[in-house]
Design an enzyme around this catalytic site. Structure first.
Site, PDB file in Angstrom:
ATOM      1  N   HIS A 222       6.856   2.273   1.306  1.00  0.00           N
ATOM      2  CA  HIS A 222       7.926   3.170   0.823  1.00  0.00           C
ATOM      3  C   HIS A 222       7.604   3.515  -0.628  1.00  0.00           C
ATOM      4  CE1 HIS A 222      11.781   5.017   0.564  1.00  0.00           C
ATOM      5  NE2 HIS A 222      12.584   3.961   0.562  1.00  0.00           N
ATOM      6  N   LYS A 255      -5.361   1.654   5.902  1.00  0.00           N
ATOM      7  CA  LYS A 255      -4.226   2.562   5.633  1.00  0.00           C
ATOM      8  C   LYS A 255      -4.472   3.165   4.272  1.00  0.00           C
ATOM      9  CE  LYS A 255      -0.629   3.270   8.258  1.00  0.00           C
ATOM     10  NZ  LYS A 255       0.456   2.495   8.802  1.00  0.00           N
ATOM     11  N   ILE A 256      -4.492   4.479   4.190  1.00  0.00           N
ATOM     12  CA  ILE A 256      -4.752   5.129   2.906  1.00  0.00           C
ATOM     13  C   ILE A 256      -3.412   5.421   2.247  1.00  0.00           C
ATOM     14  CG2 ILE A 256      -6.048   6.948   1.733  1.00  0.00           C
ATOM     15  CD1 ILE A 256      -7.770   5.321   3.708  1.00  0.00           C
ATOM     16  N   MET A 257      -3.196   4.809   1.102  1.00  0.00           N
ATOM     17  CA  MET A 257      -1.897   4.920   0.454  1.00  0.00           C
ATOM     18  C   MET A 257      -1.674   6.329  -0.102  1.00  0.00           C
ATOM     19  SD  MET A 257      -0.190   2.300   0.853  1.00  0.00           S
ATOM     20  CE  MET A 257      -0.724   1.220   2.132  1.00  0.00           C
ATOM     21  N   GLY A 258      -0.429   6.791   0.025  1.00  0.00           N
ATOM     22  CA  GLY A 258      -0.109   8.138  -0.457  1.00  0.00           C
ATOM     23  C   GLY A 258      -0.355   9.211   0.592  1.00  0.00           C
ATOM     24  N   HIS A 261       3.541  10.336   6.628  1.00  0.00           N
ATOM     25  CA  HIS A 261       4.995  10.294   6.433  1.00  0.00           C
ATOM     26  C   HIS A 261       5.655  10.168   7.790  1.00  0.00           C
ATOM     27  CE1 HIS A 261       8.978  11.383   4.991  1.00  0.00           C
ATOM     28  NE2 HIS A 261       8.521  11.033   3.799  1.00  0.00           N
ATOM     29  N   ARG A 270       7.254  18.373  -0.945  1.00  0.00           N
ATOM     30  CA  ARG A 270       7.321  18.132  -2.390  1.00  0.00           C
ATOM     31  C   ARG A 270       5.944  18.121  -3.045  1.00  0.00           C
ATOM     32  NH1 ARG A 270      10.202  12.524  -1.421  1.00  0.00           N
ATOM     33  NH2 ARG A 270       8.420  12.484   0.004  1.00  0.00           N
ATOM     34  N   ASP A 315       3.945  10.533  -3.299  1.00  0.00           N
ATOM     35  CA  ASP A 315       3.387   9.454  -4.109  1.00  0.00           C
ATOM     36  C   ASP A 315       1.932   9.722  -4.516  1.00  0.00           C
ATOM     37  OD1 ASP A 315       5.674   7.805  -4.081  1.00  0.00           O
ATOM     38  OD2 ASP A 315       5.248   7.321  -2.002  1.00  0.00           O
ATOM     39  N   ARG A 340      15.921   8.074  -8.098  1.00  0.00           N
ATOM     40  CA  ARG A 340      16.555   7.896  -6.780  1.00  0.00           C
ATOM     41  C   ARG A 340      17.945   7.273  -6.864  1.00  0.00           C
ATOM     42  NH1 ARG A 340      14.425   8.067  -1.567  1.00  0.00           N
ATOM     43  NH2 ARG A 340      13.277   9.858  -2.381  1.00  0.00           N
ATOM     44  N   ARG A 359      25.848  -1.272  12.641  1.00  0.00           N
ATOM     45  CA  ARG A 359      25.577  -2.500  13.389  1.00  0.00           C
ATOM     46  C   ARG A 359      24.900  -2.109  14.703  1.00  0.00           C
ATOM     47  NH1 ARG A 359      24.222  -6.388  16.729  1.00  0.00           N
ATOM     48  NH2 ARG A 359      25.291  -8.383  16.421  1.00  0.00           N
TER      49      ARG A 359
HETATM   50  N1  COA Z   1      -3.828   6.125   6.428  1.00  0.00           N
HETATM   51  C1  COA Z   1      -4.509   6.027   7.581  1.00  0.00           C
HETATM   52  N2  COA Z   1      -3.972   6.281   8.772  1.00  0.00           N
HETATM   53  C2  COA Z   1      -2.677   6.635   8.805  1.00  0.00           C
HETATM   54  C3  COA Z   1      -1.910   6.764   7.648  1.00  0.00           C
HETATM   55  C4  COA Z   1      -2.528   6.488   6.421  1.00  0.00           C
HETATM   56  N3  COA Z   1      -1.844   6.573   5.276  1.00  0.00           N
HETATM   57  N4  COA Z   1      -0.668   7.139   7.967  1.00  0.00           N
HETATM   58  C5  COA Z   1      -0.644   7.242   9.293  1.00  0.00           C
HETATM   59  N5  COA Z   1      -1.853   6.950   9.799  1.00  0.00           N
HETATM   60  C6  COA Z   1      -2.232   6.930  11.204  1.00  0.00           C
HETATM   61  C7  COA Z   1      -1.865   5.601  11.825  1.00  0.00           C
HETATM   62  O1  COA Z   1      -2.892   4.656  11.703  1.00  0.00           O
HETATM   63  C8  COA Z   1      -1.587   5.986  13.245  1.00  0.00           C
HETATM   64  O2  COA Z   1      -2.810   6.135  13.896  1.00  0.00           O
HETATM   65  P1  COA Z   1      -2.996   5.639  15.415  1.00  0.00           P
HETATM   66  O3  COA Z   1      -2.036   6.492  16.208  1.00  0.00           O
HETATM   67  O4  COA Z   1      -4.427   5.874  15.690  1.00  0.00           O
HETATM   68  O5  COA Z   1      -2.614   4.180  15.408  1.00  0.00           O
HETATM   69  C9  COA Z   1      -0.957   7.374  13.130  1.00  0.00           C
HETATM   70  O6  COA Z   1      -1.451   7.909  11.891  1.00  0.00           O
HETATM   71  C10 COA Z   1       0.568   7.334  13.090  1.00  0.00           C
HETATM   72  O7  COA Z   1       0.957   6.519  11.997  1.00  0.00           O
HETATM   73  P2  COA Z   1       2.174   5.531  11.982  1.00  0.00           P
HETATM   74  O8  COA Z   1       1.875   4.379  11.077  1.00  0.00           O
HETATM   75  O9  COA Z   1       2.608   5.204  13.383  1.00  0.00           O
HETATM   76  O10 COA Z   1       3.291   6.440  11.344  1.00  0.00           O
HETATM   77  P3  COA Z   1       4.646   5.924  10.769  1.00  0.00           P
HETATM   78  O11 COA Z   1       5.591   7.056  10.894  1.00  0.00           O
HETATM   79  O12 COA Z   1       5.070   4.619  11.323  1.00  0.00           O
HETATM   80  O13 COA Z   1       4.245   5.636   9.244  1.00  0.00           O
HETATM   81  C11 COA Z   1       3.991   5.688   6.963  1.00  0.00           C
HETATM   82  C12 COA Z   1       4.538   6.427   8.182  1.00  0.00           C
HETATM   83  C13 COA Z   1       4.461   6.436   5.710  1.00  0.00           C
HETATM   84  C14 COA Z   1       4.537   4.259   6.920  1.00  0.00           C
HETATM   85  C15 COA Z   1       2.441   5.667   7.043  1.00  0.00           C
HETATM   86  O14 COA Z   1       1.976   6.993   7.079  1.00  0.00           O
HETATM   87  C16 COA Z   1       1.830   4.883   5.892  1.00  0.00           C
HETATM   88  O15 COA Z   1       1.760   3.663   5.944  1.00  0.00           O
HETATM   89  N6  COA Z   1       1.375   5.614   4.826  1.00  0.00           N
HETATM   90  C17 COA Z   1       0.816   4.940   3.669  1.00  0.00           C
HETATM   91  C18 COA Z   1       1.920   4.443   2.747  1.00  0.00           C
HETATM   92  C19 COA Z   1       2.625   5.555   2.023  1.00  0.00           C
HETATM   93  O16 COA Z   1       2.008   6.425   1.459  1.00  0.00           O
HETATM   94  N7  COA Z   1       3.951   5.469   2.019  1.00  0.00           N
HETATM   95  C20 COA Z   1       4.799   6.428   1.316  1.00  0.00           C
HETATM   96  C21 COA Z   1       5.590   7.228   2.290  1.00  0.00           C
HETATM   97  S1  COA Z   1       6.469   8.528   1.461  1.00  0.00           S
END
Ligand code: COA
Length: 378
Positions: A222, A255-258, A261, A270, A315, A340, A359
């Site tokens: 998040h 997992k690539i940060m940023g 969604h 945004r 982010d 926020r 709940r």
């Molecule tokens: N890097 C690499 N792969 C990613 C990814 C990322 N940042 N975000 C999503 N994916 C891939 C997943 O591995 C998954 O692949 P698969 O179907 O082969 O397993 C697919 O995309 C779907 O992702 P999922 O994790 O199920 O989506 P979600 O809706 O649960 O997750 C986030 C959303 C934001 C949690 C996720 O994109 C993430 O962890 N991003 C990085 C953290 C981040 O930037 N957070 C800020 C959000 S505003």
């Protein structure tokens, strides 16, 4: 009830009504009270957006002046809170100390449990006014410096820089920060906002709701992602390495940060506004470091979209932008809170305006019902 009925992560579930913001993933758009965020970011100061989020309408000049005067009256921390902050562990993450400080504000307020609309509004403005000083003070204390008191002479964003650094930077830097405040202010039922609403729904107090929301925002999936992005850029090191780094990370299923969604699947509304503000700031700073972070970000973005079709979220440009403004990485998520707090408290007010205890049900997967045997027979 079966596994198939469970919506893991509540994905796709409509949990309540809201009139505060609308996320429209199909057209990559986000509106606050009907206004596009990119228009608010370009036309309005953050203070106007904060007023809008709480009051439902953009302010007239007179309303804005009164609102800003209210915020300025609430600036300043009690001696007790300043003492507590000086005792915080310098190695603690500033989100942990901020969580404690907000909880402290709650116990200082003798009317914390007053949930009338007027009291909630006053408490929201109190936190909006005091959180920047807590965040700035933490930044200085962590670095062995004395906190700097707020000044009524400066507007919201300028005052924040003054409290952090003792000076106000170039207008382009302030503009970039102010835009980030507007873009981070509100985003419907994200994890921290839903946490705040859940806490409020038990008729707990608004400080408890915000304290819980801070805990939720801290996580790297998040709000903590803006910090994680900067750690990633430091690891990448140079634009020359960016494409190879990304290909390797994807090959090893990192997992690539940023990026990515839960709601937006083809781009975060945004991002273009924040990227543009980041770009302008890079031009003003003009250093090799600034240009290098810009170029690295551009290549990582291009490679991720080409390889996986996963787009950056807010982010991604916000992390390096805050870094170039002079903030150390652990301050990025607390800075997100500075903004926020508006959305969270607006949602607490909305929740309490038509409250129903949150709940949900669970799908039990544990042992079948069984009998207790006395301890000596086990
Ligand atoms: N890097 C690499 N792969 C990613 C990814 C990322 N940042 N975000 C999503 N994916 C891939 C997943 O591995 C998954 O692949 P698969 O179907 O082969 O397993 C697919 O995309 C779907 O992702 P999922 O994790 O199920 O989506 P979600 O809706 O649960 O997750 C986030 C959303 C934001 C949690 C996720 O994109 C993430 O962890 N991003 C990085 C953290 C981040 O930037 N957070 C800020 C959000 S505003």
């Amino acid at each position: 009830m079966s596994d198939e009925d469970v919506k893991y992560g509540l994905a796709g579930i409509l949990a309540d009504d809201t009139a505060i913001s609308k996320v429209m993933p199909e057209i990559n758009s986000l509106t606050y009270r009907g206004y596009k965020v990119q228009d608010l970011a370009s036309e309005c100061r953050f203070e106007e957006t904060a007023y809008l989020i709480w009051n439902g309408e953009l302010p007239t000049q007179g309303q804005l002046d009164a609102f800003n005067a209210h915020e300025k009256r609430e600036r300043g921390l009690s001696g007790d809170l300043q003492n507590v902050m000086s005792l915080f562990n310098k190695n603690a993450h500033p989100m942990d100390t901020l969580r404690t400080a907000i909880s402290f504000l709650g116990q200082e307020d003798d009317t914390a449990n007053d949930s009338s609309p007027e009291a909630l509004y006053d408490k929201a403005i109190r936190m909006y006014a005091k959180i920047p000083e807590i965040v700035a003070g933490t930044f200085r204390l962590r670095n062995g410096k004395e906190p700097i008191a707020p000044t009524e002479d400066l507007a919201f964003s300028e005052n924040f820089f003054h409290m952090c650094f003792g000076e106000v930077p170039a207008p382009e830097v302030i503009k970039c920060f102010d835009i980030s405040m507007t873009l981070y202010a509100e985003h419907s039922f994200n994890a921290s906002t839903f946490t705040a609403r859940t806490i409020a729904s038990s008729m707990s107090d608004i400080y408890s709701a915000v304290t819980g929301a801070v805990g939720s925002l801290k996580g790297p999936l998040h709000g903590g992602a803006n910090e994680a992005v900067m750690h990633m850029l430091e690891e990448v090191g140079s634009p020359d390495n960016a494409r190879a780094w990304m290909l390797d990370a994807l090959a090893t299923k990192k997992k690539i940060m940023g990026f990515g969604h839960r709601v937006y699947r083809s781009g975060d509304s945004r991002v273009p506004t924040m990227t543009d503000a980041f770009n302008k700031m890079v031009d003003v700073i003009g250093s090799e470091e600034a240009k290098s972070y810009w170029e690295m970000s551009r290549i990582l973005d291009e490679t991720m979209v080409a390889e996986k079709g996963i787009y950056p979220n807010l982010d991604f440009p916000a992390g390096p932008a805050y870094y170039l403004m002079g903030f150390e990485i652990p301050m990025f998520t607390p800075i997100f809170v500075v903004s926020r707090i508006t959305g969270w408290t607006a949602h607490v007010m909305e929740q309490l305006g038509n409250n129903k205890l949150i709940r949900p049900l669970s799908n039990y997967t544990g042992s079948a019902q069984r009998n207790v045997t006395p301890i000596g027979e086990r």
